[in-house]
Design a protein around this motif. Structure first.
Motif, PDB file in Angstrom:
ATOM      1  N   LYS A  87       0.630  -1.275  -0.168  1.00 40.65           N
ATOM      2  CA  LYS A  87      -0.271   0.188  -0.003  1.00 40.65           C
ATOM      3  C   LYS A  87       0.734   1.172  -0.041  1.00 40.65           C
ATOM      4  CE  LYS A  87      -3.915  -2.274  -0.171  1.00 40.65           C
ATOM      5  NZ  LYS A  87      -4.430  -2.010  -1.697  1.00 40.65           N
ATOM      6  N   ALA A  88       1.977   1.184   0.549  1.00 37.94           N
ATOM      7  CA  ALA A  88       2.865   2.155   0.714  1.00 37.94           C
ATOM      8  C   ALA A  88       3.467   2.718  -0.975  1.00 37.94           C
ATOM      9  CB  ALA A  88       4.003   2.054   1.669  1.00 37.94           C
ATOM     10  N   ARG A  89       3.762   1.517  -1.544  1.00 34.22           N
ATOM     11  CA  ARG A  89       4.251   1.643  -2.697  1.00 34.22           C
ATOM     12  C   ARG A  89       3.015   2.221  -3.727  1.00 34.22           C
ATOM     13  NH1 ARG A  89       6.706  -3.219  -6.558  1.00 34.22           N
ATOM     14  NH2 ARG A  89       4.455  -3.920  -6.225  1.00 34.22           N
ATOM     15  N   GLU A  90       1.929   1.926  -3.460  1.00 35.45           N
ATOM     16  CA  GLU A  90       0.885   2.258  -4.317  1.00 35.45           C
ATOM     17  C   GLU A  90       0.229   3.690  -3.993  1.00 35.45           C
ATOM     18  OE1 GLU A  90      -1.832  -0.705  -3.606  1.00 35.45           O
ATOM     19  OE2 GLU A  90      -0.794  -2.221  -4.525  1.00 35.45           O
ATOM     20  N   ALA A  91       0.628   4.100  -2.741  1.00 36.55           N
ATOM     21  CA  ALA A  91      -0.151   5.486  -2.307  1.00 36.55           C
ATOM     22  C   ALA A  91       0.557   6.736  -3.275  1.00 36.55           C
ATOM     23  CB  ALA A  91       0.424   5.567  -0.784  1.00 36.55           C
ATOM     24  N   LYS A  92      -0.631   7.260  -3.641  1.00 31.99           N
ATOM     25  CA  LYS A  92      -0.190   8.585  -4.329  1.00 31.99           C
ATOM     26  C   LYS A  92      -0.521   9.764  -3.405  1.00 31.99           C
ATOM     27  CE  LYS A  92       0.254   6.369  -7.916  1.00 31.99           C
ATOM     28  NZ  LYS A  92       1.882   6.162  -8.484  1.00 31.99           N
ATOM     29  N   ALA A  93      -0.771   9.765  -2.059  1.00 27.75           N
ATOM     30  CA  ALA A  93      -1.056  10.426  -1.022  1.00 27.75           C
ATOM     31  C   ALA A  93       0.314  11.662  -0.910  1.00 27.75           C
ATOM     32  CB  ALA A  93      -1.479   9.987   0.271  1.00 27.75           C
ATOM     33  N   LYS A  94       0.107  12.882  -0.301  1.00 25.48           N
ATOM     34  CA  LYS A  94       1.024  13.643  -0.139  1.00 25.48           C
ATOM     35  C   LYS A  94       1.812  13.267   1.234  1.00 25.48           C
ATOM     36  CE  LYS A  94      -0.671  17.701  -2.857  1.00 25.48           C
ATOM     37  NZ  LYS A  94      -0.855  19.208  -2.564  1.00 25.48           N
ATOM     38  N   MET A  95       1.061  12.617   1.949  1.00 25.54           N
ATOM     39  CA  MET A  95       1.495  12.424   3.259  1.00 25.54           C
ATOM     40  C   MET A  95       0.956  11.059   3.931  1.00 25.54           C
ATOM     41  SD  MET A  95       0.638  14.208   7.083  1.00 25.54           S
ATOM     42  CE  MET A  95       1.753  15.632   6.995  1.00 25.54           C
ATOM     43  N   ILE A  96       1.839  10.172   4.456  1.00 24.90           N
ATOM     44  CA  ILE A  96       1.526   9.013   4.884  1.00 24.90           C
ATOM     45  C   ILE A  96       2.078   9.003   6.362  1.00 24.90           C
ATOM     46  CG2 ILE A  96       2.146   6.528   4.800  1.00 24.90           C
ATOM     47  CD1 ILE A  96       3.131   6.767   1.903  1.00 24.90           C
ATOM     48  N   VAL A  97       0.900   8.692   7.119  1.00 28.51           N
ATOM     49  CA  VAL A  97       1.076   8.480   8.427  1.00 28.51           C
ATOM     50  C   VAL A  97       1.058   6.934   8.769  1.00 28.51           C
ATOM     51  CG1 VAL A  97       0.132   8.918  10.926  1.00 28.51           C
ATOM     52  CG2 VAL A  97      -0.024  10.318   9.040  1.00 28.51           C
TER      53      VAL A  97
END
Length: 350
Positions: A87-97
């Motif tokens: 999911k981290a690899r797929e994330a397109k979000a500006k921020m990951i918590v």
């Protein structure tokens, strides 16, 4: 609970009901309650965090071991290290918590370098990941120059950067079997290394497994005598263990597997009772998601995972301090990314 936003009575009541339904079957952390009054206290913070996520273009990754109010209250994705790595690899979000431990947040940064990655509590380390540094691994590599270096995902970015391939407890056997080298330097988990050696021998795979000496403070405390006692008291009991446990415990269990595999086993098997030899947060998830199953005592708490809280998640999301922001040297990040990408290349597809 110290929310900084205000909500209407109707919003708070609806959120309280949502949380209560999610937590209805949770009863796995000594001294904590998820009754209606507790949900009413959680509601202002979960509402605030979920509002902040939209404003910040953020995603919250929650490991199964953190408290249910984080997993079900604000988490966008919940699971084990491998699933959350995807999911981290797929994330397109500006921020990951990343509500988990620091090495997991490092993995998210490795795979999503353009995102701001934050960890709620910088003190949320890991006895296993912190047992080996990149410098120590370089010395081991010098002693075994012909070995393929395989690191468990529960390792620091520095260790990943020095390794040939990363593995999880779910894909380790297939990946190690596929490597051309006969000698494997497996780090940092000594007990998992012993279990790998036993399982590969059972499969007829000839590999020499050399390990470092780290262990998980949750999983290394379970013992086979307690398993035998539980079986005597609960006829028909199924014992489910993680491969970070000792070989004696693994041999005494009905099923040994990763966090995700353990959940799948419980959900698809039938037994009057289950003994889960892992962290209590996983039992909490199973209580929510399989309310018809019966679990007896046995799980252990991870003190590092329990450092995560709604307040800390909110603060890291709203205005992260410097110590909450995960930063990595770019050379280290690139080399660690190659190690993880190699895992994605070699891991069997479902």
């Amino acid at each position: 609970m110290t929310p900084t936003a205000t909500f209407t009575a109707a919003e708070l009541e609806a959120e309280t009901e949502r949380l209560f339904k999610a937590f209805l079957h949770v009863d796995c952390t000594p001294g904590k309650s998820w009754d209606y009054d507790a949900c009413r206290k959680f509601a202002p913070l979960t509402l605030e965090i979920n509002r902040l996520k939209k404003e910040k273009d953020a995603v919250i990754l929650t490991h199964s071991y953190v408290e249910p109010e984080i997993v079900y209250g604000v988490g966008d994705f919940k699971g084990d290290s491998y699933f959350l790595s995807l999911k981290a690899r797929e994330a397109k979000a500006k921020m990951i918590v990343f509500a988990g431990v620091v090495f997991m947040a490092e993995t998210a940064k490795i795979l999503s370098p353009d995102a701001t990655v934050v960890v709620p509590d910088r003190g949320s380390g890991c006895s296993l990941a912190d047992s080996l540094t990149g410098d120590q691994l370089r010395k081991l590599k010098a002693a075994y120059p012909d070995a393929a270096v395989v690191c468990y995902i529960n390792s620091t970015a520095d260790v990943k950067a020095e390794s040939d391939v990363c593995v999880t407890s779910g894909n380790v056997y297939d990946i190690v079997s596929a490597l051309p080298q006969q000698r494997i330097l497996f780090v940092p988990d000594r007990l998992m290394g012993e279990n790998i050696r036993t399982e590969l021998k059972r499969r007829g795979v000839a590999k020499e497994i050399i390990t470092s000496d780290g262990t998980c403070i949750v999983h290394d405390v379970f013992d086979a005598a307690a398993v035998a006692d539980a079986r005597a008291r609960f006829p028909g009991l199924k014992v489910v263990a993680h491969p970070e446990c000792t070989p004696e415990v693994a041999a005494a269990a009905d099923f040994v597997g990763s966090t995700g595999a353990m959940m799948k086993y419980v959900k698809t098997s039938e037994a009057p009772y289950y003994l889960m030899l892992t962290e209590c947060g996983l039992v909490g998830r199973l209580q929510v998601e399989t309310p018809d199953k019966h679990f007896i005592g046995g799980c252990r708490l991870c003190p590092y995972m329990k450092l995560n809280s709604l307040e800390k998640v909110r603060d890291a999301l709203a205005a992260p301090r410097a110590d909450q922001i995960v930063t990595l040297d770019e050379d280290t990040r690139r080399r660690a990314a190659r190690c993880i990408d190699r895992m994605f290349e070699l891991a069997p597809r479902d």
